[in-house]
Design an enzyme around this catalytic site. Sequence first.
Site, mmCIF file in Angstrom:
data_model
loop_
_atom_site.group_PDB
_atom_site.id
_atom_site.type_symbol
_atom_site.label_atom_id
_atom_site.label_comp_id
_atom_site.label_asym_id
_atom_site.label_seq_id
_atom_site.Cartn_x
_atom_site.Cartn_y
_atom_site.Cartn_z
ATOM 1 C CG HIS A 64 -44.662 -13.749 -18.676
ATOM 2 N ND1 HIS A 64 -43.728 -14.676 -18.557
ATOM 3 C CD2 HIS A 64 -45.472 -14.477 -19.620
ATOM 4 C CE1 HIS A 64 -43.888 -15.688 -19.185
ATOM 5 N NE2 HIS A 64 -44.992 -15.807 -19.709
ATOM 6 C CG HIS A 98 -46.853 -15.334 -24.569
ATOM 7 N ND1 HIS A 98 -45.696 -15.612 -25.223
ATOM 8 C CD2 HIS A 98 -46.969 -15.800 -23.158
ATOM 9 C CE1 HIS A 98 -44.892 -16.363 -24.371
ATOM 10 N NE2 HIS A 98 -45.721 -16.269 -23.242
ATOM 11 C CG HIS A 146 -41.785 -18.923 -21.118
ATOM 12 N ND1 HIS A 146 -41.324 -17.935 -21.513
ATOM 13 C CD2 HIS A 146 -43.045 -19.121 -20.916
ATOM 14 C CE1 HIS A 146 -42.364 -17.189 -21.750
ATOM 15 N NE2 HIS A 146 -43.478 -18.036 -21.656
ATOM 16 C CD GLU A 162 -45.590 -22.495 -18.101
ATOM 17 O OE1 GLU A 162 -47.047 -22.230 -18.367
ATOM 18 O OE2 GLU A 162 -44.727 -22.338 -18.980
#
Length: 331
Positions: free
Chosen positions: A12, A14, A197, A200
């Site tokens: 994970h 970005h 996602h 969160e």
Amino acid sequence: MEIKRLPKIELHCHLDGSVRPETLFELSKKEGLDLGVETVEEFRKLVEAPQDCKSLDEYLEKFDIANKVMQTKENITRITYELMEDVAADNVKYIEIRFAPLLHINKGLTFEEIVESVISGIKRGEEEFGIHGNLILSCMRTMPVEACFEVVEKGAKYLGKGVVAVDLCSSERAGFPEVFKAPINLAKKLGYRITIHAGETGIGENVLKSIELLDAERIGHGVYSKDCPEAYKLLKEKNVVLEVCPTSNVQTKAVVSYEEHPMKEYFEDGIKVTINTDNMTVSNTDLNKEYEILEDMNIFNEDDYKQMYMYGVEASFATEEVKEKLRSYIY
């Protein structure tokens, strides 16, 4: 445990949140951005989230500069290649980089040029640093559903050529799985793997719906899974893997501290937890730092680490050939 010598897997990460600050500063000046700072150290304050960051939305504001400079093929390829170099130096053996292609069309790049620029950086990094990488195409939940269809449909030609999965990211609102059910289900039919996602920012039911409606194989963060008993049960029953990002979760106020994070509770109860960075620059972290923090706080030990490494291998969207190589590193 000797963190730096241990092999690592990053599921994970970005791209736009993991640009070297020095590179970002250089490219910002090259692109003529008026930032009002003169040094890299001053610049870091613009792109790194503070520990007292108040929310996920405030955290996401730190991506603005990166996305402004990631509008040329050269910049995108360079940034990707440098990320591969950086993680390889941390003994990361496999990484899945995720990014949202539609954030990079502002200066006329086509979808194909954007995706191919990232794949080019990954391939070059693989050749030079002995690391394996794959690409996850992210759809922004702040964009219309039609944009998600565009990413899924245009990206399908790159499946098996560097692209492995699709993701939904950005601000989390209740009920988003219902909204994006059609394009994600299409992605599944086309052969994409699915990671979402969810959970969160305090909405455990989103984890449940991401698994039930979107067929999520992995959940990004999933911090609030415990607040929805059905979601928690389904994570265990279906062996859905959590991509936990501890420092990011503290910064976005998903949790108030590392010690209060439920990751250890999840892990000990048989939920498959993996540790990840989320955004190396925005969170000013790397996998070594993440594991060192967790070890120093007696949250995880070396045996736990090895178990999570194997969870990462099996949950990765790599080929079986690559997985076999990854397994060999831990032994």
